[in-house]
Enzyme design. Structure first.
Site, PDB file in Angstrom:
ATOM      1  N   ILE A  55      65.052 -49.094  21.756  1.00  0.00           N
ATOM      2  CA  ILE A  55      65.815 -48.492  20.662  1.00  0.00           C
ATOM      3  C   ILE A  55      65.328 -47.075  20.372  1.00  0.00           C
ATOM      4  CG2 ILE A  55      66.384 -48.688  18.206  1.00  0.00           C
ATOM      5  CD1 ILE A  55      66.178 -51.728  18.550  1.00  0.00           C
ATOM      6  N   SER A 102      62.994 -55.841  10.633  1.00  0.00           N
ATOM      7  CA  SER A 102      63.551 -56.937  11.433  1.00  0.00           C
ATOM      8  C   SER A 102      64.184 -57.970  10.517  1.00  0.00           C
ATOM      9  CB  SER A 102      62.430 -57.591  12.247  1.00  0.00           C
ATOM     10  OG  SER A 102      62.868 -58.775  12.878  1.00  0.00           O
ATOM     11  N   TYR A 157      54.366 -61.803  13.449  1.00  0.00           N
ATOM     12  CA  TYR A 157      55.348 -60.709  13.528  1.00  0.00           C
ATOM     13  C   TYR A 157      56.181 -60.664  12.251  1.00  0.00           C
ATOM     14  CZ  TYR A 157      59.360 -57.986  15.215  1.00  0.00           C
ATOM     15  OH  TYR A 157      60.360 -57.050  15.355  1.00  0.00           O
ATOM     16  N   LYS A 198      56.526 -57.625   9.284  1.00  0.00           N
ATOM     17  CA  LYS A 198      57.779 -57.005   8.856  1.00  0.00           C
ATOM     18  C   LYS A 198      58.038 -57.213   7.359  1.00  0.00           C
ATOM     19  CE  LYS A 198      58.820 -55.280  12.833  1.00  0.00           C
ATOM     20  NZ  LYS A 198      58.811 -53.816  13.044  1.00  0.00           N
TER      21      LYS A 198
END
Length: 327
Positions: free
Chosen positions: A54, A186, A199, A203
């Protein structure tokens, strides 16, 4: 008259339902239309994690919008490749792209040096947009199976790095009286993500920090856009194949579309944007507006999602909810 009224209500409901089921972003984002070119043209945009995925696509799209770009990542050779690729796309040519190698886990001194270099580029014009895109993500596993090294790496790159960079860059933006942080978070920062506990924690931390930071400095010209993508098709997206054959196809938003919608959100000043297909969008809405239902749903599929990941299956399938777990 009543028939006309109810027909209009039904038509509106049908249109919204279709948009919800087939869209790749939240309702507010979908209503904004296209990127506002004037928001980025001749502005300085710094992107971390810009050597692939990205980040690379964002750099390419920003070049076509006339931005001046600083690209950062650990791999300098890949940054050179990206610079060569995007230099021909922008109005500023090679002079409009600067390379700034950076490892977000390298500590505050290294990040401070990078910030001082960044604000000195392009005649010392500073940084208008800081896109926090770099992230560390390991294969899905249970929370108990995450080794200490992976835990530290995830928090260093996903949390401590962006926060340290922001703390050091923010005073320069305040001096200018403006600045915009675009944070690639996310869907795992909005809803539980079984198999990605650490993870997800990183976030959630980013979301809390940057929404709080915006509230503190919004009146001084500092804007924050938190972007929460679901599954995205990138070069490093998990493979869902077995024995060399693609057995299951996860529906993912393309990197190009994710980057486009990110720039739409930032150029329209959105404070948060969600990018995903179903069923992830539905889960995010449930957790946001009906948390008891959303958490019940994730509890129901959590163990099966970890199992699907171990078998390289579709971890976003509706079958996780309705299918029977194998004994």
């Amino acid at each position: 008259m009543a028939i006309v009224f109810y027909s209009a209500i039904f038509a509106l409901f049908a249109a919204l339902s279709h948009k919800f089921l087939t869209g790749d972003g939240d309702f507010t984002l979908m209503l904004k239309g296209k990127v506002k070119r004037e928001s980025f043209e001749d502005k300085v945009v710094w992107i971390t994690g810009a050597s692939r995925g990205i980040g690379e696509v964002l750099a390419r799209q920003l070049a076509t919008l006339g931005a001046k770009i600083i690209i950062s990542a650990r791999n300098e050779a890949e940054l050179e490749r990206v610079k060569k690729q995007i230099s021909a796309l922008g109005k500023h040519g090679p002079e409009g792209v600067e390379i700034l190698p950076l490892d977000l886990s390298s500590g505050e001194d290294a990040i401070r040096d990078a910030v001082e270099k960044a604000v000195s580029f392009f005649g010392g014009s500073g940084v208008d947009y800081m896109i926090h895109n770099a992230a560390f993500e390991r294969p899905k596993s249970t929370a108990l199976d995450v080794p200490e090294a992976s835990l530290k790496a995830t928090l260093d790159v996903n949390v401590m790095g962006p926060i340290s960079l922001t703390r050091l860059l923010l005073p320069h933006m305040l001096t200018k009286g403006r600045g915009h942080f675009v944070v690639m978070s996310s869907a795992a920062g909005k809803a539980p993500a079984p198999g990605q506990a650490v993870y997800s924690a990183s976030k959630f931390a980013l979301n809390g920090y940057f929404h709080s930071l915006r509230s503190e400095f919004y009146q001084k010209g500092i804007m924050v856009t938190v972007v929460c993508p679901g599954p995205i098709e990138t070069s490093n997206a998990p493979d869902t194949s077995t024995s060399g054959k693609r057995a299951v196809k996860e529906k993912r938003v393309s990197s190009e579309r994710c980057a486009e919608l990110t720039l739409v959100a930032a150029s329209h000043g959105l404070k948060e944007a969600w990018i995903s297909y179903q069923p992830v969008l539905a889960v995010m809405y449930l957790v946001q507006y009906m948390p008891s239902v959303g958490f019940w749903l994730m509890d129901k599929i959590g163990a099966k999602r970890v199992e699907a990941a171990a078998q390289k299956g579709n971890t976003y399938s509706m079958n996780l909810l309705f299918g029977r777990k194998k004994e």
